[in-house]
Design a protein around this motif. Structure first.
Motif, PDB file in Angstrom:
ATOM      1  N   GLY A 105       0.835  -1.186   0.000  1.00 37.96           N
ATOM      2  CA  GLY A 105       0.000   0.000   0.000  1.00 37.96           C
ATOM      3  C   GLY A 105       0.878   1.247   0.000  1.00 37.96           C
ATOM      4  O   GLY A 105       1.977   1.255   0.543  1.00 37.96           O
ATOM      5  N   SER A 106       0.401   2.296  -0.623  1.00 39.75           N
ATOM      6  CA  SER A 106       1.214   3.502  -0.803  1.00 39.75           C
ATOM      7  C   SER A 106       1.605   4.132   0.532  1.00 39.75           C
ATOM      8  O   SER A 106       0.809   4.183   1.472  1.00 39.75           O
ATOM      9  N   THR A 107       2.845   4.600   0.600  1.00 39.97           N
ATOM     10  CA  THR A 107       3.342   5.329   1.761  1.00 39.97           C
ATOM     11  C   THR A 107       4.035   6.604   1.288  1.00 39.97           C
ATOM     12  O   THR A 107       4.480   6.699   0.136  1.00 39.97           O
ATOM     13  N   THR A 108       4.139   7.564   2.174  1.00 39.62           N
ATOM     14  CA  THR A 108       4.836   8.811   1.862  1.00 39.62           C
ATOM     15  C   THR A 108       6.285   8.541   1.507  1.00 39.62           C
ATOM     16  O   THR A 108       6.821   9.095   0.535  1.00 39.62           O
ATOM     17  N   GLU A 109       6.934   7.702   2.296  1.00 37.80           N
ATOM     18  CA  GLU A 109       8.357   7.455   2.100  1.00 37.80           C
ATOM     19  C   GLU A 109       8.632   6.794   0.750  1.00 37.80           C
ATOM     20  O   GLU A 109       9.479   7.264  -0.024  1.00 37.80           O
ATOM     21  N   GLU A 110       7.923   5.719   0.456  1.00 41.46           N
ATOM     22  CA  GLU A 110       8.174   5.012  -0.803  1.00 41.46           C
ATOM     23  C   GLU A 110       7.805   5.869  -2.009  1.00 41.46           C
ATOM     24  O   GLU A 110       8.497   5.856  -3.032  1.00 41.46           O
ATOM     25  N   THR A 111       6.717   6.638  -1.890  1.00 45.35           N
ATOM     26  CA  THR A 111       6.348   7.554  -2.972  1.00 45.35           C
ATOM     27  C   THR A 111       7.440   8.595  -3.170  1.00 45.35           C
ATOM     28  O   THR A 111       7.778   8.948  -4.310  1.00 45.35           O
ATOM     29  N   GLY A 112       8.021   9.068  -2.083  1.00 49.18           N
ATOM     30  CA  GLY A 112       9.099  10.040  -2.180  1.00 49.18           C
ATOM     31  C   GLY A 112      10.297   9.518  -2.931  1.00 49.18           C
ATOM     32  O   GLY A 112      10.860  10.213  -3.802  1.00 49.18           O
ATOM     33  N   TYR A 113      10.704   8.298  -2.635  1.00 49.19           N
ATOM     34  CA  TYR A 113      11.843   7.717  -3.360  1.00 49.19           C
ATOM     35  C   TYR A 113      11.553   7.609  -4.855  1.00 49.19           C
ATOM     36  O   TYR A 113      12.401   7.917  -5.702  1.00 49.19           O
ATOM     37  N   ALA A 114      10.352   7.135  -5.183  1.00 45.25           N
ATOM     38  CA  ALA A 114       9.983   6.977  -6.589  1.00 45.25           C
ATOM     39  C   ALA A 114       9.953   8.325  -7.303  1.00 45.25           C
ATOM     40  O   ALA A 114      10.445   8.463  -8.436  1.00 45.25           O
ATOM     41  N   VAL A 115       9.387   9.336  -6.657  1.00 48.63           N
ATOM     42  CA  VAL A 115       9.314  10.667  -7.266  1.00 48.63           C
ATOM     43  C   VAL A 115      10.709  11.223  -7.505  1.00 48.63           C
ATOM     44  O   VAL A 115      11.004  11.758  -8.582  1.00 48.63           O
ATOM     45  N   HIS A 116      11.585  11.111  -6.538  1.00 52.96           N
ATOM     46  CA  HIS A 116      12.953  11.611  -6.711  1.00 52.96           C
ATOM     47  C   HIS A 116      13.651  10.896  -7.865  1.00 52.96           C
ATOM     48  O   HIS A 116      14.379  11.521  -8.647  1.00 52.96           O
ATOM     49  N   GLY A 117      13.432   9.593  -7.976  1.00 52.16           N
ATOM     50  CA  GLY A 117      14.042   8.855  -9.075  1.00 52.16           C
ATOM     51  C   GLY A 117      13.510   9.277 -10.427  1.00 52.16           C
ATOM     52  O   GLY A 117      14.276   9.534 -11.365  1.00 52.16           O
ATOM     53  N   LEU A 118      12.188   9.362 -10.546  1.00 48.63           N
ATOM     54  CA  LEU A 118      11.581   9.743 -11.824  1.00 48.63           C
ATOM     55  C   LEU A 118      11.919  11.184 -12.200  1.00 48.63           C
ATOM     56  O   LEU A 118      12.203  11.479 -13.373  1.00 48.63           O
ATOM     57  N   ALA A 119      11.890  12.087 -11.225  1.00 43.00           N
ATOM     58  CA  ALA A 119      12.186  13.489 -11.522  1.00 43.00           C
ATOM     59  C   ALA A 119      13.624  13.661 -11.980  1.00 43.00           C
ATOM     60  O   ALA A 119      13.905  14.393 -12.942  1.00 43.00           O
ATOM     61  N   GLY A 120      14.551  12.979 -11.331  1.00 46.41           N
ATOM     62  CA  GLY A 120      15.948  13.065 -11.733  1.00 46.41           C
ATOM     63  C   GLY A 120      16.168  12.513 -13.127  1.00 46.41           C
ATOM     64  O   GLY A 120      16.874  13.108 -13.958  1.00 46.41           O
ATOM     65  N   ALA A 121      15.542  11.377 -13.400  1.00 47.91           N
ATOM     66  CA  ALA A 121      15.687  10.765 -14.726  1.00 47.91           C
ATOM     67  C   ALA A 121      15.049  11.630 -15.805  1.00 47.91           C
ATOM     68  O   ALA A 121      15.583  11.748 -16.920  1.00 47.91           O
TER      69      ALA A 121
END
Length: 498
Positions: free
Chosen positions: A417-433
């Motif tokens: 289930g979605s969490t703030t922490e895991e969403t944060g990691y994914a967002v940082h990865g996608l934004a950087g890429a």
């Protein structure tokens, strides 16, 4: 962080450590026992649900049951002990093992035997880890630097001293007692070590033992698996704020302490830090790499990464996090790649990127320090997006594809289930890429970031125990940092889309 004052609530509570502290006679016992009684997962279990991490459930339940049994609360303890074996799944492979799991269960077994209580019959997967940890402890004991806190994790593993007559407890205590009286700032290790000193009845009234006893008797309840990890908080706050395009403004005293510890004679920084006057846990390559990155982001002069080469394994082409580590960590090497690229150490960088490529080709997308693959995937995308080396781009592409494929319907990310922490990691990865390779991902990544923006703006940040220590834990100050920086990145992406 606030100045040089440590935060005792940085880490979420550890059932195992609360239970271990409850085994020690003293004024802290009633609060520990009350907390254990009130924080059961089910009527007979503690810790994470077994499907999330059965190692955490097993150790937490075993320790809590012994603490309650020791206090005479057998109506709670006996059903929990009887349920232990049911916590281990029929196919236990593929679940990340909590740190020193086998050694901790082994120490609790010896405590049981010494009290004359029946020792549980552990399922085979548990026995296998116990035997592996016993072999590791024998190798550590034979090492000539066993009592060197700059290199040895023996203090962190001090539970192993319980019932081990070959250990000189006086020399051990002198080597690993921290300024606050604890053994390596670890409540559980401190408790079992004190119990062993009392069992032997040697030096049980010495000044050092009294300081250790006072540490346990005055421990806040509940306790985490370490007292505090200020450098962890400082380094990661700086890295994520920088990645979000803002100017990091860490607490000056905390940043000063981090940079000072980067000059430690061992060459390795420990997250516990010397803020309280000293540290008796060795540093590690992952914490050091992240601290080096944070220091350079803020313009501080710090040593180069060559001091970390003591942990480089040339046979595999990767870095170990600690000495005596069973298997290398994916994210340790991701962060080392960032430092190597920054310093222009191209040959060593190539070796590490090759190791990461091989690890991913074998399906090793989990980091041994974190429950969720989204941590490793997000960091892999974020870091490799900024590395100009032929092996980096394919790693970034693979990480981004995995992130896009695992987004939840609510727009967030999370293994359970979605969490703030895991969403944060994914967002940082996608934004950087997306910033580095916009042509490769097109609208898919932008749409995913838009979904993440919806999730972050419609859900309150919540803590989840995702990091692996002796038990699962949450680094509490990191959650609002990830929420704030991920929200900024998704707002940038959605504004660009409109």
């Amino acid at each position: 962080m606030t100045g040089a004052l440590p935060r005792p609530d940085e880490l979420s509570p550890s059932v195992y450590d609360v239970a271990a502290v409850a085994l020690v006679d003293g004024p802290q016992q009633p609060a520990c026992l009350q907390w254990l009684t009130e924080h059961r997962t089910t009527p007979t279990t503690w810790g994470a649900p077994p499907h999330v991490n059965w190692y955490d459930a097993y150790l937490s339940t075993y320790a809590a049951a012994l603490a309650l049994h020791n206090a005479g609360r057998r109506s709670l303890a006996e059903p929990a002990l009887a349920a232990l074996a049911s916590l281990v799944p029929q196919a236990p492979a593929g679940v990340l093992e909590t740190l020193t799991f086998g050694g901790l269960v082994d120490a609790l077994d010896r405590f049981c035997a010494d009290r004359g209580w029946p020792v549980p019959r552990h399922p085979e997967p548990v026995r296998a880890v116990i035997e592996r940890e016993r072999a590791k402890w024998r190798r550590m004991r034979a090492w000539d630097r066993f009592l060197d806190p700059d290199l040895s994790i023996a203090g962190y593993c001090a539970e192993r001293v319980y019932g081990d007559e070959e250990i000189d407890i006086g020399a051990f205590l002198e080597a690993f007692q921290a300024p606050n009286g604890s053994i390596s700032n670890a409540p559980g290790a401190s408790a079992l070590f004190l119990l062993e000193a009392q069992r032997r009845d040697k030096n049980a009234a010495s000044e050092r033992i009294e300081r250790l006893r006072d540490y346990l008797n005055t421990s806040p309840v509940p306790v985490g698996y370490l007292d505090w990890v200020p450098h962890f908080t400082t380094a990661w706050t700086v890295m994520f704020e920088d990645a979000a395009g803002s100017t990091p403004t860490p607490d000056a005293a905390a940043l000063d302490a981090l940079c000072e510890d980067l000059h430690h004679p061992s060459g390795l920084l420990c997250t516990v830090s010397t803020l309280d006057g000293g540290v008796t846990i060795p540093g590690d390559s992952d914490s050091t790499a992240c601290a080096l990155l944070a220091a350079r982001i803020t313009g501080r002069k710090v040593p180069g990464s060559s001091r970390l080469d003591v942990l480089y394994d040339p046979s595999q082409g990767c870095y170990r996090t600690f000495l005596f580590e069973h298997d290398p960590s994916v994210t340790t090497n991701i962060h080392m790649a960032a430092v190597l690229a920054l310093e222009g150490r191209h040959d060593r960088l190539t070796q590490v990127l090759r190791w990461l490529t091989q690890a991913l080709s074998e399906g090793r997308t989990l980091c041994k320090w974190h429950l969720s693959p989204l941590y490793a995937l997000g960091e892999l995308a974020r870091i490799t997006a900024g590395i100009d080396q032929p092996l980096a781009a394919p790693l970034c592409v693979q990480a981004v594809e995995s992130l896009l494929a695992t987004q939840n319907p609510d727009g967030g990310w999370g293994l359970h289930g979605s969490t703030t922490e895991e969403t944060g990691y994914a967002v940082h990865g996608l934004a950087g890429a997306t910033r580095s390779h916009a042509h490769a991902y097109g609208p898919k990544a932008t749409d995913a970031l838009g979904g993440a923006h919806t999730y972050l703006t419609t859900h309150q940040p919540r803590e989840a125990a995702l990091w692996l220590g002796k038990t699962l834990y949450c680094l509490r100050p990191l959650v609002p940092v990830l929420n704030r920086t991920a929200l900024a990145l998704t707002e940038q992406a959605t504004q660009g889309r409109h």
